[in-house]
Design an enzyme around this catalytic site. Structure first.
Site, PDB file in Angstrom:
ATOM      1  N   HIS A  76       1.074  -1.069   0.519  1.00 36.19           N
ATOM      2  CA  HIS A  76       0.083   0.447   0.377  1.00 36.19           C
ATOM      3  C   HIS A  76       0.750   0.836   0.428  1.00 36.19           C
ATOM      4  CE1 HIS A  76      -3.100  -3.299   1.353  1.00 36.19           C
ATOM      5  NE2 HIS A  76      -2.588  -2.784   2.097  1.00 36.19           N
ATOM      6  N   SER A 120      17.050  13.437 -21.426  1.00 39.14           N
ATOM      7  CA  SER A 120      15.904  15.190 -21.754  1.00 39.14           C
ATOM      8  C   SER A 120      17.186  15.750 -22.135  1.00 39.14           C
ATOM      9  CB  SER A 120      16.145  15.025 -19.490  1.00 39.14           C
ATOM     10  OG  SER A 120      15.217  16.550 -20.029  1.00 39.14           O
TER      11      SER A 120
END
Length: 470
Positions: A178, A302
């Site tokens: 979770h 990038s």
């Protein structure tokens, strides 16, 4: 503005035939339109040979060995000139399978001793509806694409993942359930879970049956019986289909029902979904610094930020897996339905099989290249573990429960006591050891728990990776 549609050579509309053609090129030999026509020729040739070899038509002699060999060369050497000639024939017939029949009749007439008006040419496409040829052709195409291309690539990726899991079997990892810190595991064990799941789906794909039918316009052998009433047409059909290495479907309408295709596509889609899960997990591990993308640093990560190496391989794979599954799902749901004895929805739908498997193959390529560019970073994983000593609350309270069950006093409410100590705050090794020392545990239990660290609390994780060898 000049239309790009007029450019020469032609510009691909889709990414698979353009930017990513190199990765999916092996599928062209199996799932392209020329590949379909090649397999149609193969089926027609084999049917002619089967009819004559088995004396299905009374009074018709067998072909010579040289003639059979020459006929079988036709689909094997099907190339650019044949494609162009077939296209010209189809422009006149406006029917793709009829064009195949006419092309084969031309080729038969070119055999030594044969002519265009040779009576044997009438056995080409004898008793066939188009779907008798098409369904067998698609089965051969799909079988080749799966067994010779897709499965080979998927198997190679699985072996790559197996090797990674084994290499990292003992590298401790802070688990996240979770999204929250949880019982530690090892990186190898987590990769092994994904490898195990992928293997199960790959095994299902490997066991796929490829079905075929050969029973006429509505699956009744009506024309066959009318032409040759004394032949055992069901046995002939079964033997012919099985001679192609396919499973015989005895009960169909005009079309083979395509249920086997739906089953296959569901299994490939499930493999894709597990692979998608691998991509999202590895992407998350990269974002946490557990993996470094340090190999092949000549690449641009990038366009504006020089420090970045984006996890593009896994992101690209995710997108292609989603496209593949969208196509596989619609193929599986659409192909199993045909109005009454026949409609043509399957004809258009099956032309997308190449795209469905192509996007999956492209994803396999990207994941393989992405995994090959990763280096595990045990130091970062160790730092995360060292910052989360509260994960040892679980083994401590479990040990307290076991001791309490043996009648040792003072072990009441172990879960609640550990919850009060750990929930909502960070604790240190010293905090935990002080807590353990004050519990009144048997000496050997207290010592074992006090010696435990987040990095050593991995249970049987390293050993579990060995299941990959089963």
């Amino acid at each position: 503005m000049r239309s790009l549609a007029e450019a020469s050579p032609s510009i691909a509309l889709g990414a698979l035939d353009g930017r990513y053609r190199h990765a999916v090129a092996p599928l062209i030999d199996h799932l392209s339109e020329p590949a379909l026509n090649r397999e149609r020729l193969r089926v027609e040739v084999e049917w002619l040979i089967f009819l004559t070899d088995h004396a299905v038509i009374p009074g018709v002699g067998a072909l010579s060995a040289d003639e059979k060999a020459a006929l079988r060369v036709i689909p094997e050497e099907f190339g650019e000139q044949d494609i162009a000639e077939l296209a010209a024939i189809e422009a006149e017939t406006q029917h793709d399978v009829k064009a195949i029949e006419y092309l084969l009749k031309r080729r038969f007439a070119q055999l030594p001793g044969r002519t265009a008006d040779d009576p044997l040419t009438e056995l080409i496409h004898f008793g066939c509806t188009s779907e008798d040829v098409n369904n067998l052709s698609y089965a051969l195409m799909i079988r080749g694409a799966i067994q010779q291309v897709w499965h080979v690539k998927a198997r190679a990726l699985l072996l790559q993942l197996d090797a990674m899991a084994k290499d990292l079997r003992a590298v401790p990892l802070l688990a996240h359930t979770h999204g929250q810190p949880a019982t530690p595991t090892t990186m190898g064990k987590e990769l092994a879970v994904l490898a195990w799941r992928l293997r199960r789906q790959l095994n299902r794909v490997a066991q796929a049956e490829f079905l075929g039918k050969f029973n006429g316009a509505t699956g009744t052998y009506g024309a066959h019986l009318a032409a040759v009433p004394n032949a055992d047409w069901q046995t002939i059909s079964k033997d012919f289909v099985e001679s192609l290495g396919l499973h015989w479907n005895p009960l169909t309408t005009q079309i083979e029902s395509h249920d086997w295709q739906a089953e296959l596509y569901a299994d490939v889609a499930r493999f894709n979904r597990v692979l998608h899960n691998l991509c999202t997990d590895v992407w998350s591990y990269i974002s946490l610094g557990y993996f470094a993308q340090v190999r092949g640093q000549g690449t641009i990560g990038s366009s504006t930020m020089p420090h970045k190496v984006n996890p593009i391989r896994f992101e690209n794979a995710e997108a292609n897996l989603e496209v593949s599954n969208a196509l596989l799902d619609v193929l599986a749901s659409t192909l199993v339905t045909s109005r009454q004895q026949r409609d043509l929805t399957d004809s258009s739908m099956q032309r997308n099989i190449g795209s469905a498997l192509g996007h999956s193959l492209l994803a396999l390529d990207n994941v393989s290249r992405g995994l090959a560019g990763l280096d595990a970073n045990p130091e970062v994983m160790a730092a995360d573990l060292d910052g989360n000593w509260e994960v040892l609350a679980e083994p401590i309270q479990s040990a307290m429960r076991a001791v309490a069950a043996q009648g040792v006093p003072g072990m009441t409410n172990p879960y609640e006591r550990l919850k009060e100590l750990t929930r909502g705050r960070r604790i240190t090794a010293a905090d935990l050891r002080e807590f353990i020392g004050g519990l009144g545990l048997p000496v050997e239990v207290a010592e074992r728990l006090a010696a435990m660290t987040p990095q050593t609390y991995v249970g049987l994780a390293p050993e579990l990776v060995s299941h990959l060898d089963a």
